[in-house]
Write a protein that holds these residues in place. Structure first.
Motif: not given
Length: 204
Positions: A7, A9, A126, A129-130, A132-134, A191, A193-195
């Protein structure tokens, strides 16, 4: 740019967490008159010859044949309601993406992340994808397919517009293909960054 595994980011200046608009979704299928949908499903069973005429049917209990038709019609309705639910999720996600793009445009640290002339940059996919990451779940359906369903249909067609083959077998591959085509319209998409982002999911 930060690389974790396979991945890539985008890098966001600072360490703040950015609040995105809430994701508003209609979580349960909204259809007008479920009894009418059921009647149309019964007509579809007959029109598609889902119970072909066989010699044994000549001596079969008529009630048994009707039960078979009813079971097939119920299955068609269930598949259709799943389609509508997926479409509603996709509709909510695309609207959320548009709102996120506006948020990025008016936030100095985020503004350049979506510009295609800046490398690396994120894209509309993106945001999917965010989600999904969450760990956002669209009633058990992959988010990509929900978005693909909305990309394929501007509005959910009535059940009478579908073949049984589409409802049972073809809708997911069609949705997946639509999403992949859409996602690759503006590569490369890195991507987010989900954080660094937070938002609420509001199921209506």
């Amino acid at each position: 740019m930060e690389i974790i595994g396979d991945r890539k980011f985008v890098e966001i200046p600072g360490s703040d967490t950015h609040e995105l608009p809430p994701l508003l979704v209609r979580a349960s299928a909204e259809v007008n008159r479920l009894d009418k949908v059921m009647n149309l499903a019964n007509e579809l069973v007959d029109a598609e010859d889902m119970i072909p005429g066989l010699p044994i049917d000549d001596i079969a209990d008529p009630a048994s044949v009707e039960r078979r038709k009813m079971d097939l019609a119920v299955n068609l309705v269930e598949q259709y309601l799943q389609f509508v639910t997926a479409w509603q999720w996709g509709d909510g996600i695309l609207e959320w993406i548009r709102q996120c793009e506006t948020t990025f445009e008016f936030t100095a640290r985020l503004r350049n992340l979506l510009r295609p002339d800046v490398w690396p940059h994120a894209g509309r996919s993106s945001f999917v994808t965010l989600l999904t990451d969450k760990a956002v779940s669209a009633s058990g359906l992959p988010l990509e397919r929900a978005v693909g369903m909305r990309l394929t249909f501007r509005q959910p067609p009535p059940i009478s517009c579908f073949s049984n083959q589409f409802l049972f077998y073809l809708n997911l591959p069609v949705a997946q293909s639509a999403y992949e085509t859409w996602a690759h319209m503006s590569p490369p998409n890195f991507s987010l960054p989900p954080e660094r982002f937070s938002f609420q999911v509001v199921k209506m």
